[in-house]
Design a protein around this motif. Structure first.
Motif, PDB file in Angstrom:
ATOM      1  N   ALA A  36      -2.767   5.325   0.731  1.00  0.00           N
ATOM      2  CA  ALA A  36      -2.091   4.515  -0.287  1.00  0.00           C
ATOM      3  C   ALA A  36      -3.067   3.440  -0.749  1.00  0.00           C
ATOM      4  N   PRO A  37      -4.003   3.785  -1.636  1.00  0.00           N
ATOM      5  CA  PRO A  37      -5.057   2.843  -2.020  1.00  0.00           C
ATOM      6  C   PRO A  37      -4.540   1.661  -2.821  1.00  0.00           C
ATOM      7  N   GLU A  38      -5.092   0.496  -2.558  1.00  0.00           N
ATOM      8  CA  GLU A  38      -4.722  -0.716  -3.282  1.00  0.00           C
ATOM      9  C   GLU A  38      -5.721  -0.969  -4.405  1.00  0.00           C
ATOM     10  N   ILE A  39      -5.180  -1.291  -5.581  1.00  0.00           N
ATOM     11  CA  ILE A  39      -6.031  -1.636  -6.717  1.00  0.00           C
ATOM     12  C   ILE A  39      -6.001  -3.152  -6.819  1.00  0.00           C
ATOM     13  N   LYS A  40      -6.995  -3.798  -6.252  1.00  0.00           N
ATOM     14  CA  LYS A  40      -6.936  -5.233  -6.005  1.00  0.00           C
ATOM     15  C   LYS A  40      -6.880  -6.074  -7.274  1.00  0.00           C
ATOM     16  N   GLN A  41      -7.646  -5.693  -8.303  1.00  0.00           N
ATOM     17  CA  GLN A  41      -7.707  -6.533  -9.486  1.00  0.00           C
ATOM     18  C   GLN A  41      -6.346  -6.700 -10.158  1.00  0.00           C
ATOM     19  N   GLN A  42      -5.517  -5.662 -10.073  1.00  0.00           N
ATOM     20  CA  GLN A  42      -4.232  -5.690 -10.752  1.00  0.00           C
ATOM     21  C   GLN A  42      -3.057  -5.850  -9.789  1.00  0.00           C
ATOM     22  N   SER A  43      -3.321  -5.998  -8.491  1.00  0.00           N
ATOM     23  CA  SER A  43      -2.272  -6.074  -7.482  1.00  0.00           C
ATOM     24  C   SER A  43      -1.368  -4.850  -7.525  1.00  0.00           C
ATOM     25  N   PHE A  44      -1.939  -3.692  -7.817  1.00  0.00           N
ATOM     26  CA  PHE A  44      -1.204  -2.430  -7.821  1.00  0.00           C
ATOM     27  C   PHE A  44      -1.430  -1.721  -6.489  1.00  0.00           C
ATOM     28  N   ARG A  45      -0.500  -0.866  -6.135  1.00  0.00           N
ATOM     29  CA  ARG A  45      -0.713   0.054  -5.026  1.00  0.00           C
ATOM     30  C   ARG A  45      -0.069   1.374  -5.388  1.00  0.00           C
ATOM     31  N   ILE A  46      -0.871   2.421  -5.396  1.00  0.00           N
ATOM     32  CA  ILE A  46      -0.370   3.758  -5.686  1.00  0.00           C
ATOM     33  C   ILE A  46       0.469   4.226  -4.500  1.00  0.00           C
ATOM     34  N   ASP A  47       1.623   4.857  -4.786  1.00  0.00           N
ATOM     35  CA  ASP A  47       2.512   5.302  -3.704  1.00  0.00           C
ATOM     36  C   ASP A  47       1.764   6.130  -2.679  1.00  0.00           C
ATOM     37  N   GLY A  48       1.005   7.095  -3.144  1.00  0.00           N
ATOM     38  CA  GLY A  48       0.257   7.948  -2.222  1.00  0.00           C
ATOM     39  C   GLY A  48      -0.794   8.747  -2.962  1.00  0.00           C
ATOM     40  N   PHE A  79       0.027   5.714 -15.376  1.00  0.00           N
ATOM     41  CA  PHE A  79      -1.282   6.114 -15.899  1.00  0.00           C
ATOM     42  C   PHE A  79      -2.261   4.941 -15.883  1.00  0.00           C
ATOM     43  N   GLY A  80      -1.747   3.731 -16.087  1.00  0.00           N
ATOM     44  CA  GLY A  80      -2.613   2.559 -16.010  1.00  0.00           C
ATOM     45  C   GLY A  80      -3.206   2.384 -14.620  1.00  0.00           C
ATOM     46  N   GLU A  81      -2.369   2.559 -13.580  1.00  0.00           N
ATOM     47  CA  GLU A  81      -2.843   2.431 -12.203  1.00  0.00           C
ATOM     48  C   GLU A  81      -3.905   3.482 -11.876  1.00  0.00           C
ATOM     49  N   ILE A  82      -3.680   4.696 -12.367  1.00  0.00           N
ATOM     50  CA  ILE A  82      -4.611   5.782 -12.056  1.00  0.00           C
ATOM     51  C   ILE A  82      -5.993   5.515 -12.634  1.00  0.00           C
ATOM     52  N   PHE A  83      -6.043   5.064 -13.889  1.00  0.00           N
ATOM     53  CA  PHE A  83      -7.349   4.847 -14.510  1.00  0.00           C
ATOM     54  C   PHE A  83      -8.040   3.603 -13.969  1.00  0.00           C
ATOM     55  N   VAL A  84      -7.273   2.612 -13.533  1.00  0.00           N
ATOM     56  CA  VAL A  84      -7.900   1.478 -12.849  1.00  0.00           C
ATOM     57  C   VAL A  84      -8.471   1.944 -11.508  1.00  0.00           C
ATOM     58  N   TYR A  85      -7.756   2.854 -10.842  1.00  0.00           N
ATOM     59  CA  TYR A  85      -8.258   3.422  -9.584  1.00  0.00           C
ATOM     60  C   TYR A  85      -9.589   4.135  -9.820  1.00  0.00           C
ATOM     61  N   PHE A  86      -9.651   4.942 -10.892  1.00  0.00           N
ATOM     62  CA  PHE A  86     -10.894   5.654 -11.191  1.00  0.00           C
ATOM     63  C   PHE A  86     -12.051   4.665 -11.393  1.00  0.00           C
ATOM     64  N   ARG A  87     -11.779   3.595 -12.081  1.00  0.00           N
ATOM     65  CA  ARG A  87     -12.835   2.622 -12.351  1.00  0.00           C
ATOM     66  C   ARG A  87     -13.277   1.920 -11.073  1.00  0.00           C
ATOM     67  N   GLN A  88     -12.326   1.614 -10.200  1.00  0.00           N
ATOM     68  CA  GLN A  88     -12.650   0.855  -9.005  1.00  0.00           C
ATOM     69  C   GLN A  88     -13.287   1.707  -7.914  1.00  0.00           C
TER      70      GLN A  88
END
Length: 285
Positions: A36-48, A79-88
């Motif tokens: 469950a990776p955390e996207i720190k810049q946006q305070s997002f966390r993908i469910d799994g 989709f926003g979380e996914i593309f931020v994940y790709f960038r990070q």
């Protein structure tokens, strides 16, 4: 009941159930780890996320989202979380899919036309309220549906799955793990009942007295027992077993808190000191 945590635990322990759900039962589950990776810049966390291990970069990524209510902004955020994940994280994988598991089709909202290309190539949706026929033949899918089953039907469905597991699963260790997970789901659905009451309700108290179940339990403890004997100290074995029990209880604390139990209620249910529960909460924060 917050189901995201239960689904995460299920896919973490039994990844084959996820791949069965999406129609890829022959997928190489050894190529993946569920995180469950955390996207720190946006305070997002993908469910799994079924992320591939380093030696399997050509296998696709699977982003997993559990949706148990209607959310008009769900796909925009997803989709926003996914593309931020790709960038990070910059994963090497070229192929990726988003798997959305809806408890009911009525919870789905229309996708904006701007995402049409993403939807056609990368989005797969599954609706647990529409796979009743499949769950009758599949133990894994049946467990998925148990998580979102109504309290009225939970007990009867859990008993059916327990019977199915005892018949179909020949590996005694896996059988024990599946039975314990089914019991855990029922415990979450009936938080006012104690573990012993749940065991009696499901007939697990009698099952655990059988020779097969006891052998599975002994096999599961074999490694700890062997280490204790290797050190020449029987006391080490006893301490190791107790430490394992404590660790299991500590891992249960976040799950029970997510379900709405107070620190005091968690301490009573797990038979822990309230201070120990508070320390877990502080570390989690």
């Amino acid at each position: 009941m917050k189901t995201d945590t239960i689904f995460y635990q299920l896919f973490k322990e039994f990844p084959n159930i996820f791949f069965e759900l999406i129609g890829k039962p022959d997928a190489n589950i050894n190529a993946y780890e569920f995180i469950a990776p955390e996207i720190k810049q946006q305070s997002f966390r993908i469910d799994g996320l079924f992320a591939t291990l380093e030696q399997f970069p050509t296998e696709p990524l699977y982003f997993v989202e559990i949706q148990s209510y209607k959310d008009e902004e769900f796909y925009e955020r997803l989709f926003g979380e996914i593309f931020v994940y790709f960038r990070q994280y910059r994963p090497p994988n070229s192929d990726w899919y988003t798997i959305v598991i809806y408890e009911r089709r009525s919870y789905e909202t229309p996708v904006h036309p701007r995402y049409r290309t993403l939807v056609e190539k990368h989005l797969r949706c599954f609706y647990l309220d529409e796979i009743e026929a499949v769950s009758q033949d599949s133990l894994g899918i049946g467990i998925l549906k148990l998580i979102v089953e109504t309290p009225t039907n939970t007990t009867s469905r859990a008993k059916e799955l327990i019977n199915k597991a005892t018949v179909e699963l020949t590996d005694t260790i896996i059988q024990r793990q599946v039975l314990e997970f089914i019991e855990t789901v029922v415990v979450y659905k009936f938080p006012n009942l104690g573990r012993e009451e749940i065991e009696a309700m499901l007939g697990l108290n009698l099952l655990r007295q059988t020779r097969v179940y006891q052998e599975a339990r002994e096999e599961g403890l074999a490694e700890g027992r062997q280490e204790g004997l290797a050190e020449g100290r029987q006391e080490g074995l006893a301490e190791g077993i107790e430490e394992g029990k404590l660790q299991t209880k500590l891992e249960m604390i976040p799950l029970l808190l997510d379900l709405g139990l107070s620190i005091q209620e968690v301490a009573v249910r797990l038979q822990l000191d309230e201070e120990a529960v508070r320390k877990v909460v502080e570390n989690r924060s």
